[in-house]
Write a protein that holds these residues in place. Structure first.
Motif, PDB file in Angstrom:
ATOM      1  N   ILE A  96       0.769  -1.332   0.028  1.00  0.00           N
ATOM      2  CA  ILE A  96       0.087  -0.064   0.000  1.00  0.00           C
ATOM      3  C   ILE A  96       0.716   1.300  -0.073  1.00  0.00           C
ATOM      4  O   ILE A  96       0.650   2.170  -0.550  1.00  0.00           O
ATOM      5  N   VAL A  97       1.810   1.281   0.790  1.00  0.00           N
ATOM      6  CA  VAL A  97       2.990   2.439   0.785  1.00  0.00           C
ATOM      7  C   VAL A  97       3.611   2.621  -0.345  1.00  0.00           C
ATOM      8  O   VAL A  97       3.559   3.907  -1.135  1.00  0.00           O
ATOM      9  N   ILE A  98       4.015   1.520  -1.114  1.00  0.00           N
ATOM     10  CA  ILE A  98       4.708   1.794  -2.453  1.00  0.00           C
ATOM     11  C   ILE A  98       3.820   2.535  -3.344  1.00  0.00           C
ATOM     12  O   ILE A  98       3.928   3.175  -4.172  1.00  0.00           O
ATOM     13  N   VAL A  99       2.207   1.832  -3.664  1.00  0.00           N
ATOM     14  CA  VAL A  99       1.664   2.548  -4.505  1.00  0.00           C
ATOM     15  C   VAL A  99       1.227   4.145  -4.068  1.00  0.00           C
ATOM     16  O   VAL A  99       1.094   4.989  -5.003  1.00  0.00           O
ATOM     17  N   ALA A 100       1.177   4.237  -2.760  1.00  0.00           N
ATOM     18  CA  ALA A 100       0.948   5.847  -2.510  1.00  0.00           C
ATOM     19  C   ALA A 100       1.863   6.563  -2.934  1.00  0.00           C
ATOM     20  O   ALA A 100       2.069   7.682  -3.261  1.00  0.00           O
ATOM     21  N   TYR A 101       3.425   6.303  -2.654  1.00  0.00           N
ATOM     22  CA  TYR A 101       4.516   6.950  -2.871  1.00  0.00           C
ATOM     23  C   TYR A 101       4.763   7.308  -4.211  1.00  0.00           C
ATOM     24  O   TYR A 101       4.870   8.441  -4.788  1.00  0.00           O
TER      25      TYR A 101
END
Length: 446
Positions: free
Chosen positions: A241-246
């Protein structure tokens, strides 16, 4: 003698609150303020996007490796407990000492200090009062963590949900309403305080610092429902999820603003982007969302790091162990451990530069990460049939090899770029060795 209060801890963290802890701890202010510096060092938008992706992949491989180890050691303490079981009491103690005395309080102090600065800026208050608002925020979060942990778990879910809303808005605006080409824009201006054109490697290094924080979930295994399954799922899906957000916010920024403008704006990139998209009040709402984001990150630190102190005290590996291994009768939380680490963090806010201390801690943190990563091979050798593994990473052994190579890159970069910080961080960690010897001597004397 080792004591065990694991059965007394309240397992108040389910899959959603555990997932929120991973996402909420990683995504702090870094997502909103790193756009300019990463782009400046990368030199163009295409390289910068690949840097965010590469940093995410290295983080994911590390997370999968630690999740496999953690699924076989579902106890409170995280890397302190893992390293002790893998390499012995001394190595584990130094890993715990680093988190309790140095890294944990410095992170709490730095995050709280930044909250205060942003708070007074948003509401037009005197800058000299920022430290007091930062302390107030830290104390409020500490109180939440001193009552039954389903409150801190719920607080983490709420703050993480709120912080994801502006992230989604920025991504959607950039994708559908941006007028620039996200790929291929070159940087031709010099960034303030950043060495422009540092290249792909330096840009990846910058993103790795922004991705840090995912390992904190491992520290509270004793408070997670069904940790053998929940821990690896929360770490892996949280990092995804963090990768998608960043990557999504970065792509949206490159679509919305010119590359040179992003570098020139620096920390104000996402604020300008939000203001352009949603007007003056949109920018103000983003600032509020950032404050909430910081509170969520701070909550993750206050939830996680004192559990390391609690676990050390359980083993008799800390002065006044009887005090710090106690749980509150009403809340079932290690309140003495929580308040000691918060007190150290507040002292750091007054007498040191917590941001500098956290930079010093990067080298040591990744050194202990590497020990756990190598531990995946040790655990596989000890249990080749996987009878105790509830989570097995895919593509073994390539996943831990990639994670180790990425960590080595961080270590070498730190030595080359901040040798003074490396020496200071090593010195602080090694100070724990005579303390350990004294504790062992005092136990033997009894």
């Amino acid at each position: 003698m080792e004591r065990n209060h694991e059965s007394e801890l309240n397992r108040g963290f389910g899959i959603w609150s555990s997932l929120a802890l991973v996402v909420g701890t990683i995504i702090g202010s870094g997502l909103f303020f790193k756009q300019g510096s990463v782009l400046a060092t990368a030199g163009n938008t295409t390289v910068a996007l690949w840097a965010w992706i590469a940093g995410g992949i290295l983080t994911l491989t590390s997370g999968m490796s630690v999740a496999e180890v953690g699924s076989q050691m579902p106890k409170t303490g995280g890397i302190y407990y893992y390293i002790e079981k893998l390499y012995g009491r001394t190595a584990g103690y130094l890993a715990g000492w680093m988190q309790v005395i140095f890294y944990g309080p410095a992170m709490m102090g730095a995050i709280s200090a930044y909250f205060g600065v942003l708070f007074v800026s948003l509401f037009g208050l005197p800058a000299s009062t920022s430290i007091w608002y930062g302390i107030a925020a830290l104390l409020c979060v500490t109180v939440i963590n001193s009552i039954p942990n389903h409150f801190s778990a719920g607080f983490q879910v709420i703050t993480t949900t709120i912080k994801l809303l502006p992230i989604a808005a920025l991504i959607i605006f950039g994708l559908f309403f941006g007028h620039h080409d996200a790929l291929g824009q070159s940087v031709t201006v010099m960034a303030k305080g950043v060495s422009a054109g540092g290249g792909f490697g330096v840009a990846v290094l910058s993103t790795l610092f922004a991705y840090d924080g995912w390992v904190t979930l491992a520290n509270i295994s004793g408070e997670i429902k069904n940790p053998q399954k929940t821990l690896p799922r929360a770490i892996v899906f949280g990092i995804l999820i963090v990768i998608v957000a960043y990557v999504g916010v970065s792509y949206g920024a490159y679509r919305s603003l010119d590359a040179n403008q992003i570098v020139d704006l620096g920390e104000n990139t996402t604020l300008t982007m939000a203001t352009n998209a949603f007007g003056y009040w949109g920018g103000r709402l983003l600032s509020v969302a950032i404050l909430i984001s910081i509170l969520g990150t701070l909550n993750g630190k206050v939830v996680s790091f004192p559990r390391v102190l609690f676990a050390m005290a359980e083993n008799g590996d800390f002065p006044f162990a009887n005090t710090f291994s106690k749980l509150s009768k009403r809340s079932k939380t290690p309140n003495a451990a929580i308040w000691l680490m918060v007190a150290i963090g507040i002292l750091m806010m007054f007498f040191t530069n917590p941001d500098e201390l956290t930079n010093y801690a990067v080298f040591i943190t990744f050194l202990f990460y590497m020990l756990v990563l190598f531990g995946t091979f040790i655990m596989r050798r000890r249990d080749p049939e996987g009878s105790n593994r509830t989570f097995s990473m895919p593509l073994y052994p390539w996943i831990p090899i990639i994670a180790i190579l990425g960590s080595l890159y961080v270590e070498i970069s730190e030595v080359l770029n901040d040798f003074k910080g490396v020496v200071i961080s090593l010195f602080i960690v090694l100070l724990g060795y005579p303390v350990l010897k004294y504790l062992q001597w005092s136990r033997h004397k009894k």
